[in-house]
Design a protein around this motif. Sequence first.
Motif, PDB file in Angstrom:
ATOM      1  N   GLU A  19      -2.346  16.468 -23.312  1.00 57.96           N
ATOM      2  CA  GLU A  19      -1.469  15.502 -23.975  1.00 57.96           C
ATOM      3  C   GLU A  19      -1.227  15.902 -25.427  1.00 57.96           C
ATOM      4  O   GLU A  19      -2.166  16.292 -26.133  1.00 57.96           O
ATOM      5  CB  GLU A  19      -2.095  14.106 -23.934  1.00 57.96           C
ATOM      6  N   ARG A  20       0.010  15.776 -25.865  1.00 55.70           N
ATOM      7  CA  ARG A  20       0.328  16.016 -27.272  1.00 55.70           C
ATOM      8  C   ARG A  20      -0.123  14.836 -28.130  1.00 55.70           C
ATOM      9  O   ARG A  20      -0.577  15.016 -29.259  1.00 55.70           O
ATOM     10  CB  ARG A  20       1.837  16.233 -27.439  1.00 55.70           C
ATOM     11  N   ARG A  21       0.031  13.636 -27.575  1.00 59.04           N
ATOM     12  CA  ARG A  21      -0.393  12.427 -28.281  1.00 59.04           C
ATOM     13  C   ARG A  21      -1.075  11.481 -27.298  1.00 59.04           C
ATOM     14  O   ARG A  21      -0.825  11.532 -26.091  1.00 59.04           O
ATOM     15  CB  ARG A  21       0.792  11.715 -28.924  1.00 59.04           C
ATOM     16  N   LEU A  22      -1.920  10.604 -27.825  1.00 64.20           N
ATOM     17  CA  LEU A  22      -2.593   9.584 -27.032  1.00 64.20           C
ATOM     18  C   LEU A  22      -2.203   8.204 -27.529  1.00 64.20           C
ATOM     19  O   LEU A  22      -1.936   8.008 -28.720  1.00 64.20           O
ATOM     20  CB  LEU A  22      -4.114   9.714 -27.167  1.00 64.20           C
ATOM     21  N   SER A  23      -2.189   7.246 -26.610  1.00 62.14           N
ATOM     22  CA  SER A  23      -2.221   5.839 -26.982  1.00 62.14           C
ATOM     23  C   SER A  23      -3.650   5.351 -26.781  1.00 62.14           C
ATOM     24  O   SER A  23      -4.457   6.020 -26.126  1.00 62.14           O
ATOM     25  CB  SER A  23      -1.243   5.025 -26.132  1.00 62.14           C
ATOM     26  N   ARG A  61       4.439   6.858 -18.997  1.00 57.56           N
ATOM     27  CA  ARG A  61       4.923   7.366 -20.282  1.00 57.56           C
ATOM     28  C   ARG A  61       3.834   8.113 -21.061  1.00 57.56           C
ATOM     29  O   ARG A  61       4.101   8.669 -22.122  1.00 57.56           O
ATOM     30  CB  ARG A  61       5.470   6.235 -21.148  1.00 57.56           C
ATOM     31  N   GLY A  62       2.594   8.110 -20.572  1.00 56.34           N
ATOM     32  CA  GLY A  62       1.554   8.819 -21.297  1.00 56.34           C
ATOM     33  C   GLY A  62       0.171   8.427 -20.842  1.00 56.34           C
ATOM     34  O   GLY A  62      -0.018   7.913 -19.736  1.00 56.34           O
ATOM     35  N   THR A  63      -0.819   8.654 -21.706  1.00 58.28           N
ATOM     36  CA  THR A  63      -2.226   8.358 -21.426  1.00 58.28           C
ATOM     37  C   THR A  63      -2.728   7.330 -22.420  1.00 58.28           C
ATOM     38  O   THR A  63      -2.507   7.459 -23.626  1.00 58.28           O
ATOM     39  CB  THR A  63      -3.082   9.636 -21.528  1.00 58.28           C
ATOM     40  N   LEU A  64      -3.386   6.300 -21.893  1.00 53.74           N
ATOM     41  CA  LEU A  64      -4.011   5.269 -22.720  1.00 53.74           C
ATOM     42  C   LEU A  64      -5.518   5.483 -22.697  1.00 53.74           C
ATOM     43  O   LEU A  64      -6.153   5.444 -21.638  1.00 53.74           O
ATOM     44  CB  LEU A  64      -3.686   3.873 -22.193  1.00 53.74           C
ATOM     45  N   LEU A  65      -6.088   5.721 -23.867  1.00 52.83           N
ATOM     46  CA  LEU A  65      -7.526   5.900 -23.989  1.00 52.83           C
ATOM     47  C   LEU A  65      -8.174   4.542 -24.233  1.00 52.83           C
ATOM     48  O   LEU A  65      -7.783   3.817 -25.155  1.00 52.83           O
ATOM     49  CB  LEU A  65      -7.833   6.850 -25.146  1.00 52.83           C
ATOM     50  N   VAL A  66      -9.160   4.194 -23.413  1.00 50.78           N
ATOM     51  CA  VAL A  66      -9.907   2.950 -23.548  1.00 50.78           C
ATOM     52  C   VAL A  66     -11.177   3.262 -24.330  1.00 50.78           C
ATOM     53  O   VAL A  66     -12.044   3.992 -23.841  1.00 50.78           O
ATOM     54  CB  VAL A  66     -10.239   2.352 -22.167  1.00 50.78           C
ATOM     55  N   ILE A  67     -11.283   2.744 -25.554  1.00 56.49           N
ATOM     56  CA  ILE A  67     -12.385   3.101 -26.468  1.00 56.49           C
ATOM     57  C   ILE A  67     -13.333   1.908 -26.562  1.00 56.49           C
ATOM     58  O   ILE A  67     -12.938   0.826 -26.990  1.00 56.49           O
ATOM     59  CB  ILE A  67     -11.841   3.473 -27.852  1.00 56.49           C
ATOM     60  N   PRO A  68     -14.608   2.097 -26.179  1.00 57.01           N
ATOM     61  CA  PRO A  68     -15.537   0.971 -26.116  1.00 57.01           C
ATOM     62  C   PRO A  68     -16.122   0.621 -27.470  1.00 57.01           C
ATOM     63  O   PRO A  68     -15.970   1.346 -28.460  1.00 57.01           O
ATOM     64  CB  PRO A  68     -16.627   1.492 -25.180  1.00 57.01           C
ATOM     65  N   GLY A  69     -16.852  -0.502 -27.505  1.00 53.08           N
ATOM     66  CA  GLY A  69     -17.568  -0.914 -28.704  1.00 53.08           C
ATOM     67  C   GLY A  69     -18.927  -0.248 -28.785  1.00 53.08           C
ATOM     68  O   GLY A  69     -19.212   0.742 -28.130  1.00 53.08           O
TER      69      GLY A  69
END
Length: 498
Positions: free
Chosen positions: A201-205, A85-93
């Motif tokens: 991508e138009r939007r990211l998760s 359904r889309g792209t999930l961005l994994v954002i670190p600390g």
Amino acid sequence: MTTYPKKALLLALAAATVAAGLTATAGPAGAAVPKLDWKPCAQPGGPAAQECAVLPVPLDHADPGGRQIHVAVSRVLSDRPSARRGTLLVIPGGPGGSGVQRLTQKGAALQRELAGAYDLVAFDPRGVGASTTASCGLAPEDRYLTSLRSWPGPDGEITENVERSRRIAEACDRNGGPELRSFTTANQVRDMDRLREALGERRLSAWATSYGTYVAAEYAQKYPRRTDRWVLDSSGDPDPARVARGWLANMSRGADDRFPDFAAWAAHPDRDGDGLRLAARPEDVEPLVVALAARLDGEPRPSTTPGVPLTGNGLRQALQNALYADAAFPSFARLVKAVQDPAATPALPPELARPIRDEDAAVMVGVICNDVAWPGTSTDAYRAAVAQDRARYPLTAGMPVNVLPCSFWKTAPAQAPAPITDDVPSDVLMLQSRRDPATPLSGALKMREALGDRARMVTVERGGHGLYLGNGNACGDRAVTTYLTTGRRPARDTYCAN
């Protein structure tokens, strides 16, 4: 936490950098977005299908056609395209955390949990890993974690901290160049949006952890129509006047919130079996640790690392690290036992046994000092703040409110951080431990207040930092997975019992 051969991954990213130089160009505003040239970069313990590439980004986003630097990116494509359904961005600390490493560590678990709903993508922020870095040229003795964290000396003395902080600020100004000055949360947010464009991508998760929750909140504030399903795991107070200064100060409260979990574990009769019981009662564990640290302040112990003794501040920093996850309790208890044994030679935790790489120290210091102006508080004022904090929170001994290089920073922030508000789409799910040593619940509630009706918050009856698919529980994991895969959030803030 899964480890991986960092050198091998850096080599793979270096190869991708060469390829990017041949196939991707970044021009002025309106020019074509560069193509990401993906290359295999799977690592032991990580997803077999992991790929790496390099994204050119402007050194200065106000001059998009000017000099370009590079950001290392990585992905794991959905293994069920029909469910994607889309792209999930994994954002670190961090600041200083590697998104590429985080994806290597968590990618397989995310694949299992999310059942192909997303392509998984991460990046190393500028300054980190195989992205463009900078160096402050710091001496090794200024790059130990116990130096960068500005632990006071015995009895709370801070003269050495003041001298070191001034020395680090001057070295960073002298050697860091425009690259170091570009290490900001605002630029990380802009780089994220550049990555979104390159991905088509138009939007990211997103799933963001720790400092990454602030990055994610700032992205959602700046680009509210470009976010889809947004998860903030272990959040700090987003106060735009303080930012990292507030996060550090809150660690005193966080350690106090979390330590009872360790004390209960260390006093439990089950510890007798493995020789790690530290006291007969939980309430006796904190006085023991505080007294041992004070003894080491006066008489550091030789360690198994030649030339690096175990000091009182080394023991205190080892405790802070151990409070992040229950799985680290045994190693800290073994260290305490070694300190108690006159015949033993304590083994330092790896993160305390050697200096931090100069490039890593530069980004850790650079982001927190570039984001917001720190007050030029007098030495006497810092000394008083440290004394007050030491008395109230013996476990952290005044470190969270002590002087840092930011008080002597030479370059003013390019812009003030944007306040987090509730005037954007309601698409945020917060996940928070009740007893978090780094981003305590009291600070997370400030993020929750700022987000207003944009967010729902799931509070988990656990201790530790970074919950989803790690230190949390089935209830909290289920809330995040349900939201990411179906879009359903709790109707109101909710609580997960342990």
